[in-house]
Design a protein around this motif. Sequence first.
Motif, PDB file in Angstrom:
ATOM      1  N   ALA A  38      21.216  41.824  63.648  1.00 19.87           N
ATOM      2  CA  ALA A  38      19.889  42.072  64.201  1.00 19.87           C
ATOM      3  C   ALA A  38      18.908  42.253  63.044  1.00 19.87           C
ATOM      4  N   PRO A  39      17.622  42.023  63.277  1.00 19.00           N
ATOM      5  CA  PRO A  39      16.629  42.179  62.210  1.00 19.00           C
ATOM      6  C   PRO A  39      16.688  43.567  61.587  1.00 19.00           C
ATOM      7  N   GLY A  40      16.739  43.592  60.254  1.00 16.93           N
ATOM      8  CA  GLY A  40      16.748  44.864  59.547  1.00 16.93           C
ATOM      9  C   GLY A  40      18.078  45.575  59.530  1.00 16.93           C
ATOM     10  N   ARG A  41      19.106  44.929  60.076  1.00 19.12           N
ATOM     11  CA  ARG A  41      20.415  45.571  60.129  1.00 19.12           C
ATOM     12  C   ARG A  41      21.453  44.724  59.409  1.00 19.12           C
ATOM     13  N   GLU A  42      22.538  45.364  59.032  1.00 16.09           N
ATOM     14  CA  GLU A  42      23.606  44.639  58.359  1.00 16.09           C
ATOM     15  C   GLU A  42      24.392  43.799  59.370  1.00 16.09           C
ATOM     16  N   ARG A  43      25.061  42.782  58.849  1.00 16.26           N
ATOM     17  CA  ARG A  43      25.883  41.943  59.700  1.00 16.26           C
ATOM     18  C   ARG A  43      27.078  42.756  60.187  1.00 16.26           C
ATOM     19  N   GLU A  44      27.312  42.691  61.483  1.00 12.48           N
ATOM     20  CA  GLU A  44      28.341  43.514  62.137  1.00 12.48           C
ATOM     21  C   GLU A  44      29.430  42.630  62.708  1.00 12.48           C
ATOM     22  N   GLY A  45      30.676  42.959  62.397  1.00  9.52           N
ATOM     23  CA  GLY A  45      31.796  42.248  62.998  1.00  9.52           C
ATOM     24  C   GLY A  45      32.011  42.744  64.402  1.00  9.52           C
ATOM     25  N   ASP A  97      38.640  32.002  58.351  1.00 12.47           N
ATOM     26  CA  ASP A  97      39.384  32.275  57.118  1.00 12.47           C
ATOM     27  C   ASP A  97      40.864  32.126  57.370  1.00 12.47           C
ATOM     28  N   GLY A  98      41.603  31.847  56.298  1.00 15.30           N
ATOM     29  CA  GLY A  98      43.049  31.756  56.412  1.00 15.30           C
ATOM     30  C   GLY A  98      43.740  33.111  56.436  1.00 15.30           C
ATOM     31  N   ALA A  99      43.025  34.153  56.102  1.00 19.29           N
ATOM     32  CA  ALA A  99      43.584  35.508  56.101  1.00 19.29           C
ATOM     33  C   ALA A  99      43.104  36.274  57.322  1.00 19.29           C
ATOM     34  N   TRP A 100      44.006  36.938  57.998  1.00 18.06           N
ATOM     35  CA  TRP A 100      43.681  37.704  59.200  1.00 18.06           C
ATOM     36  C   TRP A 100      43.162  39.104  58.865  1.00 18.06           C
ATOM     37  N   GLY A 101      43.738  39.727  57.871  1.00 18.09           N
ATOM     38  CA  GLY A 101      43.422  41.113  57.566  1.00 18.09           C
ATOM     39  C   GLY A 101      41.943  41.424  57.396  1.00 18.09           C
ATOM     40  N   PRO A 102      41.230  40.690  56.553  1.00 20.60           N
ATOM     41  CA  PRO A 102      39.805  41.000  56.352  1.00 20.60           C
ATOM     42  C   PRO A 102      38.963  40.860  57.615  1.00 20.60           C
ATOM     43  N   LEU A 103      39.245  39.858  58.431  1.00 20.52           N
ATOM     44  CA  LEU A 103      38.513  39.711  59.699  1.00 20.52           C
ATOM     45  C   LEU A 103      38.780  40.938  60.572  1.00 20.52           C
ATOM     46  N   HIS A 104      40.042  41.288  60.714  1.00 20.57           N
ATOM     47  CA  HIS A 104      40.427  42.449  61.519  1.00 20.57           C
ATOM     48  C   HIS A 104      39.738  43.709  61.005  1.00 20.57           C
ATOM     49  N   ASP A 105      39.745  43.889  59.695  1.00 16.20           N
ATOM     50  CA  ASP A 105      39.137  45.088  59.113  1.00 16.20           C
ATOM     51  C   ASP A 105      37.636  45.138  59.372  1.00 16.20           C
ATOM     52  N   ARG A 106      36.961  44.028  59.213  1.00 19.09           N
ATOM     53  CA  ARG A 106      35.505  44.007  59.404  1.00 19.09           C
ATOM     54  C   ARG A 106      35.139  44.302  60.848  1.00 19.09           C
ATOM     55  N   VAL A 107      35.875  43.770  61.773  1.00 20.13           N
ATOM     56  CA  VAL A 107      35.564  43.986  63.188  1.00 20.13           C
ATOM     57  C   VAL A 107      35.783  45.446  63.577  1.00 20.13           C
ATOM     58  N   LEU A 108      36.830  46.038  63.053  1.00 20.55           N
ATOM     59  CA  LEU A 108      37.155  47.412  63.428  1.00 20.55           C
ATOM     60  C   LEU A 108      36.565  48.442  62.478  1.00 20.55           C
ATOM     61  N   GLY A 109      35.739  47.989  61.528  1.00 22.94           N
ATOM     62  CA  GLY A 109      35.103  48.924  60.617  1.00 22.94           C
ATOM     63  C   GLY A 109      36.060  49.597  59.664  1.00 22.94           C
ATOM     64  N   LEU A 110      37.094  48.879  59.264  1.00 20.61           N
ATOM     65  CA  LEU A 110      38.114  49.454  58.390  1.00 20.61           C
ATOM     66  C   LEU A 110      37.965  49.025  56.940  1.00 20.61           C
TER      67      LEU A 110
END
Length: 131
Positions: free
Chosen positions: A39-46, A98-111
Amino acid sequence: AQVAESGGGLVQTGGSLRLSCAASDKSLIYIHVGWFRQAPGREREGIACINDEDGRIAIADSVKGRFTISKDNREKKVYLQMDHLRPEDPGVYYCAADGAWGPLHDRVLGLGSELYQFGGWGQGTQVTVSA
């Protein structure tokens, strides 16, 4: 990875939209896909991601129960079904692959994994929610 989204638009509060993501990368056996929004003025959120190998999903609390992620292996697309849209949901929605699952999972769950560079991003599609 080559990534392209489609399906954004204008919808009334409480309405629904379905976004599509097509991702490809000949160097990868599995391409895991995640949806992000900004959203405008906000960081990208998974907000959601799906594992291409075993179908595991992760959904952010902010959209859990309203948004659903799925994939069509035949069409090679990942969908984000957005129901019960709210005034806080508008923004540009991006698909990342991406070929890696971990970073996607972490970004979505805020980890974590905020600095991870995903293999490909789409150009984004605008979602607008009117009162």
